[in-house]
Scaffold this motif. Structure first.
Motif, PDB file in Angstrom:
ATOM      1  N   THR A  61       0.853  -1.194   0.000  1.00  0.00           N
ATOM      2  CA  THR A  61       0.000   0.000   0.000  1.00  0.00           C
ATOM      3  C   THR A  61       0.886   1.239   0.000  1.00  0.00           C
ATOM      4  O   THR A  61       2.076   1.186   0.349  1.00  0.00           O
ATOM      5  N   GLY A  62       0.308   2.359  -0.381  1.00  0.00           N
ATOM      6  CA  GLY A  62       1.076   3.598  -0.382  1.00  0.00           C
ATOM      7  C   GLY A  62       0.270   4.749  -0.933  1.00  0.00           C
ATOM      8  O   GLY A  62      -0.911   4.599  -1.275  1.00  0.00           O
ATOM      9  N   LYS A  63       0.905   5.907  -1.007  1.00  0.00           N
ATOM     10  CA  LYS A  63       0.244   7.120  -1.491  1.00  0.00           C
ATOM     11  C   LYS A  63       1.171   7.851  -2.450  1.00  0.00           C
ATOM     12  O   LYS A  63       2.392   7.886  -2.262  1.00  0.00           O
ATOM     13  N   PRO A  65      -3.864  12.996  -2.064  1.00  0.00           N
ATOM     14  CA  PRO A  65      -3.135  11.724  -2.135  1.00  0.00           C
ATOM     15  C   PRO A  65      -3.825  10.741  -3.099  1.00  0.00           C
ATOM     16  O   PRO A  65      -5.043  10.610  -3.103  1.00  0.00           O
ATOM     17  N   LYS A  70      -4.011   6.961  -3.580  1.00  0.00           N
ATOM     18  CA  LYS A  70      -3.666   5.765  -2.804  1.00  0.00           C
ATOM     19  C   LYS A  70      -3.678   4.521  -3.689  1.00  0.00           C
ATOM     20  O   LYS A  70      -4.448   4.425  -4.626  1.00  0.00           O
ATOM     21  N   TRP A  71      -2.793   3.590  -3.370  1.00  0.00           N
ATOM     22  CA  TRP A  71      -2.843   2.285  -4.022  1.00  0.00           C
ATOM     23  C   TRP A  71      -2.880   1.173  -2.980  1.00  0.00           C
ATOM     24  O   TRP A  71      -2.386   1.319  -1.869  1.00  0.00           O
ATOM     25  N   ASP A  72      -3.495   0.081  -3.356  1.00  0.00           N
ATOM     26  CA  ASP A  72      -3.575  -1.115  -2.520  1.00  0.00           C
ATOM     27  C   ASP A  72      -3.493  -2.307  -3.483  1.00  0.00           C
ATOM     28  O   ASP A  72      -4.464  -2.628  -4.171  1.00  0.00           O
ATOM     29  N   VAL A  83      -5.480   2.452 -10.753  1.00  0.00           N
ATOM     30  CA  VAL A  83      -6.177   3.445  -9.927  1.00  0.00           C
ATOM     31  C   VAL A  83      -6.661   4.608 -10.785  1.00  0.00           C
ATOM     32  O   VAL A  83      -5.955   5.071 -11.692  1.00  0.00           O
TER      33      VAL A  83
END
Length: 427
Positions: free
Chosen positions: A181-183, A213, A215-217, A395
């Motif tokens: 995960t991250g931004k 932001p 975001k990804w997951d 995304v």
């Protein structure tokens, strides 16, 4: 066949590298920071890669031909019968008579008359006789069906159907990440300004830009093809290379679906009454100048066909060819990307849909890993498996720069009518 599989694996990698390089060089055309020398260097690199690919193809063709070679042993010449030394010399042949042709053979006691097969029973003579007399003679003998077992079978190199639509994964932004995960922070433009200042007075403090932001997951996607050891042992075809190429096709199909979902989720479609006018509004009003410059137009195949029927006020088709475009055509000065009708969510064949957006800004594919490999069982069943493992997340990065237009044939007809009217007025 390991050598053939190795070559085909190299070919797939070099082809992918060539496609990526072409996409990169095309982008140089619209990039103000890129010089003509960089474009020339890129084109030279493309030619070198194409030459390497042609060399690999020739090597694969030679290896496949060599793998299919068969050997046959020459049949020994039949020994000619020896003539007995105690037999008297044969008398000279007598001149033939008008009677049935005969052949003489000595059996030790006398002369035995043998009938000679009528030469007219050969296929050539039968056909000639039929032409002259109309008579048909039945000629029997060995046929193809009798020798089917020993007639060799040739399998030509297989041909593959080329994918008919552009791959969307090459048109969006791809980012490599190292965590699940991250931004991705995106700084918005500030609307604040400098304030007037008087001598020795305090300086006014400006507001900082807002940060949005992205975001990804990461999600996991897998696929595989299983093939038996018998298939590999009994077949001369390179099944391993074939299935490895199909795994890449599975990945591209998956990415196309995920990208189209990102381009449509949460976007309220504009119901069009004048299709061309709405495309212009999307570019001129809904997008700011820089986003408009980088925008592309994604069309369903039916929408592409409808636009291709329209001509502008000067009598020119709306769709124009362009060597600077990755897909080869432009409309309203923007790159056109044609996708299958049903790739749009809830759409059916014949629906007219379009998306206007700067794709690299609108959609980002965060990818951590892509693994393709061969897996073997414990040899109690004797099979192998080719698989692919993807860790990625496609995304929707900027919802505000995506415009979805849903039209009908009536909306296209309205565009055609308005353009014709403009043309008549101009005359």
């Amino acid at each position: 066949m390991d050598k053939i599989a190795e070559r085909k694996g190299d070919l797939a990698k070099k082809q992918q590298a060539l496609d990526d390089k072409k996409t990169e060089i095309r982008s140089f055309v619209d990039d103000a920071d890129k010089t003509t020398d960089e474009v020339k260097a890129g084109m030279s690199d493309i030619k070198e890669k194409e030459a390497e690919i042609e060399t690999l193809k020739e090597e694969i063709a030679i290896l496949e031909q060599a793998a299919g070679l068969e050997t046959t042993g020459d049949e020994p010449d039949k020994a000619e019968p020896e003539q007995r030394s105690d037999e008297p010399n044969e008398p000279a042949d007598e001149e033939p008579t008008d009677e049935e042709p005969v052949s003489e053979s000595r059996n030790g006691e006398g002369i035995m008359k043998l009938d000679v097969v009528d030469a007219k029973n050969t296929p050539e003579q039968a056909f000639e006789t039929f032409l002259k007399t109309g008579e048909k003679r039945d000629v029997t003998g060995l046929a193809l069906s009798d020798g089917a077992v020993i007639i060799p079978e040739t399998i030509l190199p297989p041909e593959h159907e080329e994918n008919q639509y552009p791959r969307l994964g090459q048109l969006i932004r791809n980012v490599t990440v190292k965590t699940t995960t991250g931004k991705l922070p995106v700084f918005d433009n500030t609307k604040d300004t400098l304030k007037a200042h008087t001598e020795y007075s305090a300086t006014a403090v400006n507001e900082a830009s807002a940060i949005t932001p992205v975001k990804w997951d990461l999600q996991t996607y897998t696929g595989a093809y299983v093939f038996s050891q018998e298939l590999i042992s009994d077949s001369a075809y390179d099944w391993q290379g074939e299935l490895q190429g199909q795994l890449i096709e599975l990945r591209d199909n998956t990415d196309d679906g995920l990208i189209m979902t990102a381009l449509t989720t949460g976007i309220t479609p504009v119901t069009s009454t004048d299709f061309v006018a709405d495309l212009k509004t999307a570019l001129n009003v809904n997008l700011k100048p820089v986003d408009k410059k980088n925008a592309s137009i994604v069309l369903s195949q039916s929408a592409y066909n409808a636009l291709d029927q329209i001509k502008d006020a000067m009598g020119r088709p709306m769709l124009q060819p362009s060597i600077a475009s990755a897909t080869g055509e432009v409309v309203l000065g923007k790159q056109v990307i044609v996708v299958e009708d049903t790739l749009f969510p809830k759409a059916k064949e014949g629906d007219i849909n379009a998306i206007v957006a700067p794709l690299k800004k609108a959609v980002i594919n965060f990818k951590l890993a892509e693994i393709t490999g061969q897996f073997q069982d414990t040899y109690d069943i004797w099979y192998k498996q080719f698989g692919i493992f993807l860790r990625e997340n496609v995304v929707q990065a900027r919802k505000d720069v995506i415009i979805n237009i849903k039209g009908s044939q009536e909306a296209v007809n309205a565009s055609a009518g308005s353009n014709t009217t403009d043309g008549d007025t101009a005359k």
